[in-house]
Enzyme design. Structure first.
Site, PDB file in Angstrom:
ATOM      1  N   ARG A  50      38.183  56.043  66.877  1.00  0.00           N
ATOM      2  CA  ARG A  50      37.325  54.964  66.349  1.00  0.00           C
ATOM      3  C   ARG A  50      35.856  55.315  66.450  1.00  0.00           C
ATOM      4  NH1 ARG A  50      35.292  51.157  69.224  1.00  0.00           N
ATOM      5  NH2 ARG A  50      37.052  51.002  70.657  1.00  0.00           N
ATOM      6  N   TYR A 104      27.352  46.612  42.521  1.00  0.00           N
ATOM      7  CA  TYR A 104      28.814  46.547  42.594  1.00  0.00           C
ATOM      8  C   TYR A 104      29.258  45.146  43.042  1.00  0.00           C
ATOM      9  CZ  TYR A 104      33.505  47.685  44.243  1.00  0.00           C
ATOM     10  OH  TYR A 104      34.853  47.705  44.462  1.00  0.00           O
ATOM     11  N   ASP A 176      22.970  53.126  47.037  1.00  0.00           N
ATOM     12  CA  ASP A 176      24.389  53.406  46.822  1.00  0.00           C
ATOM     13  C   ASP A 176      24.449  54.360  45.627  1.00  0.00           C
ATOM     14  OD1 ASP A 176      26.995  53.437  45.853  1.00  0.00           O
ATOM     15  OD2 ASP A 176      27.339  51.293  46.142  1.00  0.00           O
ATOM     16  N   LYS A 201      35.494  57.501  45.203  1.00  0.00           N
ATOM     17  CA  LYS A 201      35.242  57.841  43.808  1.00  0.00           C
ATOM     18  C   LYS A 201      34.996  59.346  43.680  1.00  0.00           C
ATOM     19  CE  LYS A 201      35.410  53.304  43.700  1.00  0.00           C
ATOM     20  NZ  LYS A 201      34.216  52.465  43.727  1.00  0.00           N
TER      21      LYS A 201
END
Ligand SMILES: *Cc1c(COP(=O)(O)O)cnc(C)c1O
Length: 382
Positions: A50, A104, A176, A201
């Site tokens: 983690r 987005y 982004d 992506k």
């Protein structure tokens, strides 16, 4: 570590542990959640999945940092995890940020619902109109959030002006850059502090995982990672391995997708059943000159307007090679109507204000043969 001069070479070699693990040419997957304490029993020395401190994470984040020209990088469980952990890690209740009006859909919900609920105020601004930004500033403004190329209409953000405005007003510049990838634009070279990706992506490129990435200065990345360690959206070791593998072919994939997108955009622009094509590589695109100056290649995304909503539906049914599916950046060409996917949550009026209709089709260009793809689109448009 050896210094690799070019993006292409960094994509292949950067981050490889030295010496190689057991001599393996490819860095293995360390499928272990926890590791022996070595000597100093300090919290920072703990290796735990983690905390993103495994050897698999180290190799991947070193490669990512090298390709963005960053001091450091971190990976997250999704693109939305990268965006949310960055904003939650850097902002506090009482802070204010400027954000581009067109972002987005998931980001728009985060900015419109979650951040205000936590006491973080957001003002949406047109990122192509620098003259309008100063009026939105407040004493507590901390950050300016934009996307390099907007979804789905592919507006070209004035990247240099955003970075300059942030420098002048002491704001963090965050972008982004999912739609462009580091092959087309490396925002840190233009003065941005942090670059974020949905690695789902282009970075991974094979439509087979969900991941996010953040790159920037060691200090900022450490602050974001600190938040991620608490919030828990870290990336699993196997997904790290897949993303690291996908990255190696990023430049090859994206350059080919850029060439095919330009050819497809030209073919669609000349097709009688197409009303309008939006692709920054076409001279008639309003952002063409800016894109030509800023970008290495015009990207693999385009949008076009069919003759009617009904014609758009017929096209989606008839097209053979392209898959009718959301998401982008993979080896398969994907087509989708934003009014039924990314922007389905908006009212028809709000969509119309953005320039999105039921006849708008967004295309993520894949790696099929360009001529075969153009033929397929032509046939499906009838
Ligand atoms: C897909 C996407 C995201 C969200 O990424 P996930 O990996 O699906 O969480 C964020 N920004 C942009 C521009 C995207 O295209």
């Amino acid at each position: 570590m050896a210094r690799y001069r070019t993006l292409d070479t960094r994509l292949v070699h950067a981050g490889t542990p030295e010496p190689r693990v057991g001599g393996a040419v490819v860095t293995p997957i360390f499928q272990s959640s926890t590791y022996e304490m070595d000597g100093a029993a300090e919290y920072d020395a703990i290796r735990y999945l983690r905390l993103s401190t495994t050897p698999t994470h180290a190799a991947l984040t070193a490669r990512l940092a090298a390709i963005e020209g960053a001091e450091a990088a971190l990976v997250c469980a999704s693109g939305m995890a990268a965006i949310s952990v960055t904003l939650l890690g850097l902002l506090s209740a009482g802070d204010h940020l400027l954000a581009q009006d067109q972002v987005y859909g998931g980001t728009a919900s985060l900015l419109g619902e979650d951040l205000p609920r936590l006491g973080i105020a957001v003002t949406r601004v047109n990122a192509t109109r620098p003259d309008a930004w100063a009026a939105a500033l407040r004493p507590e403004t901390r950050l300016f959030y934009v996307e390099g190329l907007t979804n789905p209409l592919l507006e070209v953000t004035v990247v240099a002006a955003v970075a300059a405005f942030c420098r002048e007003h002491g704001l963090l510049a965050v972008i982004d850059n999912t739609f462009l990838s580091p092959v087309n634009l490396r925002p840190l070279e233009h003065g941005f502090h942090l670059v974020l990706h949905s690695a789902t992506k282009y970075l991974n490129g094979h439509s087979d995982l969900v991941a996010g990435a953040v790159a920037g200065s060691a200090e900022l990345v450490a602050r974001v990672l600190h938040a991620q360690n608490h919030l828990g959206g870290s990336l699993d070791a196997h997904a790290c391995f897949l993303l690291d593998r996908g990255l190696k072919t990023l430049a090859l994939r994206v350059r080919r997708q850029n060439q095919t997108a330009l050819a497809l955009a030209r073919a669609l622009a000349g097709h009688p059943a197409v009303r309008r094509v939006r692709y920054p590589g076409l001279p008639e695109h309003p952002g063409h000159a800016r894109a030509a100056e800023l970008f290495d290649g015009f990207g693999g995304m385009l949008a076009f307007e069919a003759a009617s909503a009904r014609a758009a539906e017929r096209f989606l049914d008839a097209v053979q090679l392209a898959v009718h599916a959301p998401s982008l950046g993979g080896v398969e060409t994907l087509v989708v109507r934003p009014s039924r996917s990314s922007h389905a949550g908006l009212s028809p009026e709000a969509r119309a204000a953005l320039g999105i209709t039921d006849a708008t089709i967004r295309v993520s260009v894949g790696l099929e043969d360009p001529d075969e793809l153009i033929e397929d689109f032509g046939a499906a448009l009838g």
